[in-house]
Write a protein that holds these residues in place. Sequence first.
Motif, PDB file in Angstrom:
ATOM      1  N   UNK A 573       0.865  -1.185   0.000  1.00 30.32           N
ATOM      2  CA  UNK A 573       0.000   0.000   0.000  1.00 30.32           C
ATOM      3  C   UNK A 573       0.892   1.222   0.000  1.00 30.32           C
ATOM      4  N   UNK A 574       0.335   2.364  -0.377  1.00 28.23           N
ATOM      5  CA  UNK A 574       1.100   3.598  -0.352  1.00 28.23           C
ATOM      6  C   UNK A 574       0.180   4.800  -0.282  1.00 28.23           C
ATOM      7  N   UNK A 575       0.747   5.903   0.167  1.00 26.29           N
ATOM      8  CA  UNK A 575      -0.001   7.154   0.228  1.00 26.29           C
ATOM      9  C   UNK A 575       0.963   8.306   0.059  1.00 26.29           C
ATOM     10  N   UNK A 576       0.443   9.439  -0.337  1.00 25.51           N
ATOM     11  CA  UNK A 576       1.304  10.588  -0.578  1.00 25.51           C
ATOM     12  C   UNK A 576       0.560  11.896  -0.427  1.00 25.51           C
ATOM     13  N   UNK A 577       1.319  12.979  -0.349  1.00 28.25           N
ATOM     14  CA  UNK A 577       0.750  14.326  -0.196  1.00 28.25           C
ATOM     15  C   UNK A 577       1.571  15.325  -0.985  1.00 28.25           C
ATOM     16  N   UNK A 578       0.871  16.296  -1.559  1.00 30.28           N
ATOM     17  CA  UNK A 578       1.490  17.475  -2.140  1.00 30.28           C
ATOM     18  C   UNK A 578       0.824  18.682  -1.508  1.00 30.28           C
TER      19      UNK A 578
END
Length: 662
Positions: A573-578
């Motif tokens: 799984x993965x997640x990210x933010x900008x």
Amino acid sequence: MMKKLVLFICISVMVSYTYSQEPATQQTIEDLLESGGEAMSDDTDIQEILEDLEHFRQNPLKVNVANSKEFLKLHLLSELEINNLIAFRKKTGTIYSLYEMASIDGFTPDILEKIEPFISFEIQENNNRRKRVVNDLFVRSTRSFSSSASDQSKYEGSPERYYSRIKHVSANIEYGMVNEKDPGEAFFRKSNKQGFDYTSAFLNFKIDQAGNRIYVGDYHVRFGQGLVAWQGFSMGKSAEATQVLRSNQGIRSYSSTDENQFFRGFAAQVKSGNFTFSPFLSRNRIDAHLDTLNGEAFFGAFQTSGYHRAESEIAGENSLRQLVGGANMVYSYDRWSFGLTTVYTHFDAKLDRSGEPYNLFLPDGKESIVTGFDWKGSIKKVFFFGEAAISKNSGKAFLAGIMTKPASNAEFSMVYRNINRTYSSFFSNAFTESSRINDEHGMYLGVKVLPASRWMIQAYADFFRHKWIKYTTAAPARGTEFSVQVSYNPSRESGFYLKFFQEGKEQRLIATNLKYNELQLINRLRLNFTHDVNEQISIKSRIESSFYSKIIKEKGYLIYQDVIFKPAGKSFSMNGRLAYFSTDGYNSRLYAYENDVLYSFSVPALYGKGLRSYFNFQQKLGLKLTLWLKLSETYQFAQVVENNKVDSSSKTEIKIQMRYQF
């Protein structure tokens, strides 16, 4: 700068074009921590909460057999709600589903949704409630890189942070060890030839079938409402406006990395009938800068950073011996309990503070003794709680509150505190405005209302004053704090909330040779949106603004986009933010909780003008091994500050963690 922008955009696009969903566990943890507001920092000791929730995610709490102490470890239910659940269970028998729990007083849809991933309705007999053996090994490494000039040579060690923990948990025994090296500290060289700068070990074991336990090594204590002894994290003023009660958690083994908030020695919890007795004895070395006067050792303040990198920090390492002894006795009957706590503290050097006016009534000398009496219980729909304490030099403190549900769709809470100037306890952590429990008089009012289906309003108001000078004031001061959050969930997949926060308090201002108090006002407005696109993707968007005034005025705003990825049937799984932020200065800074590797979190302060991004990746490597990776970067744009040009800069952090379960 163009390369930096391309990097941020690539990270965002890479995550966005995968189909994802944030696990319910992670969302619940994020909601819980963000409700702590700006009081949260990277150093806040919340590992116990994360461990408890992760444990219940893997081993759901059985609502049909759990006791009140086990329900408290969910950190999501108040004692009023727990009492109602247990009373409902006694009256109706086995609970089979969330639909039944919805009929329990206080169990609103949002509460049920939060606890759902951590509970089960399995029926298990007491004689078969065997806890499976769990062994955990964690290894973590963190490294930061900065484009701005930094003098690493003044520190003994390398800029990496190393962390390891091994823990064994079974029905009758729990033990483990934690090691940590902070950035800049030596590792197997110079002042740390033994390796890690910080090492902690703990052991607790059950001594009979009644659940009585002995604790050896490192542990912390939490009694009453925190006026006398409460170590580690506790929720203060937050978006959960009516959750104001400190729930007596007694003694627990300590496995975190805060190098100050724990005892080292022996303790026990013994229950006999309606009484629970918890004695403890600690002999520990803590950091302080010692000096001598006429042959007698003294110190002016504790050294609480936990860093031992440069000569001045190393000189104060473990230089002060601290002896602590005490006990807590609790009598419980029906829905009421009453407790008595006494703590004695002795140092081998004298505490001698500077002669500044704000130090006049603070504790000094070599020893201290504090005693407190606490109570909690309910009458019909009203839950009462409080504590009264007295310390050396006749310092007195009183805190009392109520929680009630005047209607099925409304909750109300109130906390009154009256703490005089001479009261002090080295281990207090109560529901107050100031972190130091001393010289505070205040009233807190909180309310939670569900005016219509899918709508919820939570608000609080806090009024406080100090009758003597504080470190940040030039004279006695007053303050107020208000918060209102309106939430709307049009469906199970989507949710909005709008939050307004205002804090106004008098702070010291220095003008030429004159010192006086001036009103400092901070306003923040936040709009937050979450949406599950499908079973694999969820997104979160936020816009927040900040306004500061105290002689000068500053403003700032933050906008970010999160995308979370959890592909069905996959082992990763993965997640990210900008994020983009722009503020006029540090006073108008903004905070935002960030997802991180397991048992870790971050809430960076964002100020100036720039971009912030991060990318998390989790991969299961078979049944026993899990890998986490976090990449984060803050890029500050070049700008002009007070007619001075500030060049662009960047700071990158890489964090790798491995977990082996056996």
